[in-house]
Design a protein around this motif. Structure first.
Motif, PDB file in Angstrom:
ATOM      1  N   TRP A 104      42.689  41.970  33.280  1.00  0.00           N
ATOM      2  CA  TRP A 104      43.793  41.733  34.069  1.00  0.00           C
ATOM      3  C   TRP A 104      44.415  42.894  35.063  1.00  0.00           C
ATOM      4  O   TRP A 104      44.827  42.531  36.137  1.00  0.00           O
ATOM      5  CB  TRP A 104      45.030  41.396  33.034  1.00  0.00           C
ATOM      6  N   GLN A 105      44.782  43.879  34.259  1.00  0.00           N
ATOM      7  CA  GLN A 105      45.055  45.198  35.228  1.00  0.00           C
ATOM      8  C   GLN A 105      44.100  45.366  36.536  1.00  0.00           C
ATOM      9  O   GLN A 105      44.565  45.477  37.457  1.00  0.00           O
ATOM     10  CB  GLN A 105      44.973  46.390  34.281  1.00  0.00           C
ATOM     11  N   ALA A 106      42.886  45.274  36.241  1.00  0.00           N
ATOM     12  CA  ALA A 106      41.856  45.310  37.191  1.00  0.00           C
ATOM     13  C   ALA A 106      42.183  44.246  38.290  1.00  0.00           C
ATOM     14  O   ALA A 106      42.024  44.582  39.561  1.00  0.00           O
ATOM     15  CB  ALA A 106      40.463  45.335  36.687  1.00  0.00           C
ATOM     16  N   MET A 107      42.184  43.105  38.030  1.00  0.00           N
ATOM     17  CA  MET A 107      42.621  41.972  38.984  1.00  0.00           C
ATOM     18  C   MET A 107      43.843  42.359  39.690  1.00  0.00           C
ATOM     19  O   MET A 107      44.010  42.199  40.928  1.00  0.00           O
ATOM     20  CB  MET A 107      42.622  40.685  38.279  1.00  0.00           C
ATOM     21  N   VAL A 108      45.124  42.832  39.091  1.00  0.00           N
ATOM     22  CA  VAL A 108      46.204  42.889  39.770  1.00  0.00           C
ATOM     23  C   VAL A 108      46.167  43.961  40.868  1.00  0.00           C
ATOM     24  O   VAL A 108      46.765  44.080  41.849  1.00  0.00           O
ATOM     25  CB  VAL A 108      47.132  43.211  38.842  1.00  0.00           C
ATOM     26  N   ARG A 109      45.387  45.183  40.455  1.00  0.00           N
ATOM     27  CA  ARG A 109      45.408  46.304  41.008  1.00  0.00           C
ATOM     28  C   ARG A 109      44.480  46.254  42.243  1.00  0.00           C
ATOM     29  O   ARG A 109      44.441  47.227  43.186  1.00  0.00           O
ATOM     30  CB  ARG A 109      45.180  47.643  40.241  1.00  0.00           C
ATOM     31  N   SER A 110      43.564  45.379  42.293  1.00  0.00           N
ATOM     32  CA  SER A 110      42.236  45.334  43.244  1.00  0.00           C
ATOM     33  C   SER A 110      42.883  45.354  44.505  1.00  0.00           C
ATOM     34  O   SER A 110      43.626  44.301  44.846  1.00  0.00           O
ATOM     35  CB  SER A 110      41.306  44.348  42.749  1.00  0.00           C
ATOM     36  N   PRO A 111      42.237  46.027  45.417  1.00  0.00           N
ATOM     37  CA  PRO A 111      42.873  45.767  46.968  1.00  0.00           C
ATOM     38  C   PRO A 111      42.152  44.489  47.417  1.00  0.00           C
ATOM     39  O   PRO A 111      42.934  43.926  48.420  1.00  0.00           O
ATOM     40  CB  PRO A 111      42.016  47.035  47.712  1.00  0.00           C
ATOM     41  N   ARG A 112      41.178  44.057  46.744  1.00  0.00           N
ATOM     42  CA  ARG A 112      40.664  42.695  47.295  1.00  0.00           C
ATOM     43  C   ARG A 112      41.499  41.363  46.559  1.00  0.00           C
ATOM     44  O   ARG A 112      40.664  40.459  46.561  1.00  0.00           O
ATOM     45  CB  ARG A 112      39.082  42.713  47.025  1.00  0.00           C
ATOM     46  N   SER A 113      42.293  41.852  45.773  1.00  0.00           N
ATOM     47  CA  SER A 113      42.795  40.835  44.719  1.00  0.00           C
ATOM     48  C   SER A 113      43.650  39.506  45.441  1.00  0.00           C
ATOM     49  O   SER A 113      44.213  39.774  46.694  1.00  0.00           O
ATOM     50  CB  SER A 113      43.907  41.504  43.871  1.00  0.00           C
ATOM     51  N   ARG A 114      43.244  38.468  44.955  1.00  0.00           N
ATOM     52  CA  ARG A 114      44.074  37.241  45.513  1.00  0.00           C
ATOM     53  C   ARG A 114      45.549  37.437  45.409  1.00  0.00           C
ATOM     54  O   ARG A 114      45.864  38.377  44.776  1.00  0.00           O
ATOM     55  CB  ARG A 114      43.288  36.041  44.971  1.00  0.00           C
ATOM     56  N   SER A 115      46.433  36.567  46.083  1.00  0.00           N
ATOM     57  CA  SER A 115      47.897  36.722  45.776  1.00  0.00           C
ATOM     58  C   SER A 115      48.177  36.127  44.289  1.00  0.00           C
ATOM     59  O   SER A 115      47.224  35.574  43.786  1.00  0.00           O
ATOM     60  CB  SER A 115      48.582  35.557  46.721  1.00  0.00           C
ATOM     61  N   ALA A 116      49.338  36.647  43.995  1.00  0.00           N
ATOM     62  CA  ALA A 116      49.654  36.410  42.784  1.00  0.00           C
ATOM     63  C   ALA A 116      49.979  35.013  42.398  1.00  0.00           C
ATOM     64  O   ALA A 116      49.230  34.242  41.456  1.00  0.00           O
ATOM     65  CB  ALA A 116      51.116  36.923  42.368  1.00  0.00           C
ATOM     66  N   ALA A 117      50.266  34.103  43.490  1.00  0.00           N
ATOM     67  CA  ALA A 117      50.326  32.827  43.017  1.00  0.00           C
ATOM     68  C   ALA A 117      48.811  31.967  42.743  1.00  0.00           C
ATOM     69  O   ALA A 117      48.763  31.127  42.221  1.00  0.00           O
ATOM     70  CB  ALA A 117      51.058  32.269  44.456  1.00  0.00           C
ATOM     71  N   SER A 118      48.017  32.401  43.997  1.00  0.00           N
ATOM     72  CA  SER A 118      46.650  32.156  43.684  1.00  0.00           C
ATOM     73  C   SER A 118      46.019  32.401  42.333  1.00  0.00           C
ATOM     74  O   SER A 118      45.398  31.864  41.781  1.00  0.00           O
ATOM     75  CB  SER A 118      45.864  32.309  44.811  1.00  0.00           C
ATOM     76  N   ARG A 119      46.358  33.614  42.037  1.00  0.00           N
ATOM     77  CA  ARG A 119      45.765  34.152  40.835  1.00  0.00           C
ATOM     78  C   ARG A 119      46.084  33.421  39.630  1.00  0.00           C
ATOM     79  O   ARG A 119      45.283  32.738  38.728  1.00  0.00           O
ATOM     80  CB  ARG A 119      46.012  35.552  40.617  1.00  0.00           C
ATOM     81  N   TYR A 120      47.399  33.171  39.525  1.00  0.00           N
ATOM     82  CA  TYR A 120      47.878  32.102  38.260  1.00  0.00           C
ATOM     83  C   TYR A 120      47.163  30.715  38.302  1.00  0.00           C
ATOM     84  O   TYR A 120      46.949  30.199  37.312  1.00  0.00           O
ATOM     85  CB  TYR A 120      49.470  32.054  38.091  1.00  0.00           C
ATOM     86  N   ARG A 121      47.282  30.186  39.671  1.00  0.00           N
ATOM     87  CA  ARG A 121      46.465  28.914  39.548  1.00  0.00           C
ATOM     88  C   ARG A 121      45.060  28.861  39.260  1.00  0.00           C
ATOM     89  O   ARG A 121      44.535  27.775  38.507  1.00  0.00           O
ATOM     90  CB  ARG A 121      46.671  28.102  41.015  1.00  0.00           C
ATOM     91  N   SER A 122      44.351  30.065  39.777  1.00  0.00           N
ATOM     92  CA  SER A 122      43.205  30.241  39.427  1.00  0.00           C
ATOM     93  C   SER A 122      42.682  30.330  37.884  1.00  0.00           C
ATOM     94  O   SER A 122      41.881  29.885  37.340  1.00  0.00           O
ATOM     95  CB  SER A 122      42.426  31.341  39.944  1.00  0.00           C
ATOM     96  N   ILE A 123      43.624  31.020  37.040  1.00  0.00           N
ATOM     97  CA  ILE A 123      43.596  31.127  35.729  1.00  0.00           C
ATOM     98  C   ILE A 123      44.296  30.133  34.798  1.00  0.00           C
ATOM     99  O   ILE A 123      43.406  29.699  33.900  1.00  0.00           O
ATOM    100  CB  ILE A 123      44.374  32.502  35.042  1.00  0.00           C
TER     101      ILE A 123
END
Length: 204
Positions: A61-80
């Motif tokens: 989770w921390q790696a996803m949140v901190r990644s410079p290529r991470s998707r937006s927070a809204a998209s991340r929650y929908r994906s998960i």
């Protein structure tokens, strides 16, 4: 909280394995372990997950949140978490915001809410009481047990409450007065993680 079957994560998680709703619940628990390790341990067992599973989920989770290529927070929650169970409109001042709600099996009476600003940015992300579900009666300090209520429920029950900055991004605080078991009003500070009450300290 009720035990439920949930598909234990693999013993040796692959970085290519999808991040699941079960993993997300382990992330929620990881942040709560500092305050209530016994409750977290019981919840982890209910999920059929090991300590290593919880650590791995938090690491990913921390790696996803901190990644410079991470998707937006809204998209991340929908994906998960998939499509929201419900989408509501909330007014904050003069602005209309979108609230997306997902069920959390560990806490059937709660929902995970992501609040989006009009421009689509995530303003807030925490646990709230599910719509239509009545929260617990909160009258005295004795009612404020760990995991018993959410930030907004405590703030309403013991108004006026003053919000405090938390010690981490997923933590909140409230300062208020509440009667103890003898009816004496006490100054208190309550700490919340992901919007759920963790502990209360009497300060005066």
């Amino acid at each position: 909280m009720v035990p439920m079957p949930s598909g234990k994560p693999p013993a040796s998680p692959s970085p290519f394995r999808p991040f699941t709703p079960l993993d997300f619940q382990l992330v929620l628990l990881r942040r709560m372990a500092d305050h209530n390790p016994d409750l977290v341990e019981d919840a982890r067992h209910a999920l059929g997950a090991s300590i290593a599973d919880m650590r791995e989920a938090n690491k990913r989770w921390q790696a996803m949140v901190r990644s410079p290529r991470s998707r937006s927070a809204a998209s991340r929650y929908r994906s998960i978490l998939g499509a929201p169970e419900s989408v509501l409109t909330r007014k904050i001042g003069d602005l209309e915001c979108e609230a997306r709600l997902w069920p959390v099996p560990l806490w059937p009476d709660l929902r995970f809410e992501v609040l989006l600003a009009p421009n689509g940015a995530v303003w807030n992300e925490w646990l709230i009481r599910a719509p239509g579900i009545e929260g617990p009666p909160l009258r005295t300090l004795d009612d404020l047990t760990p995991w018993s209520c959410t930030v907004d429920e405590a703030a309403r029950a013991f108004a006026p409450a003053r919000p405090l900055q938390g010690s981490a991004p997923t933590r909140w605080g409230l300062a208020f007065t509440a009667p103890d078991g003898q009816g004496v009003r006490r100054e208190c500070v309550a700490e919340f993680t992901w919007g759920l009450l963790q502990r209360v300290a009497v300060t005066g």
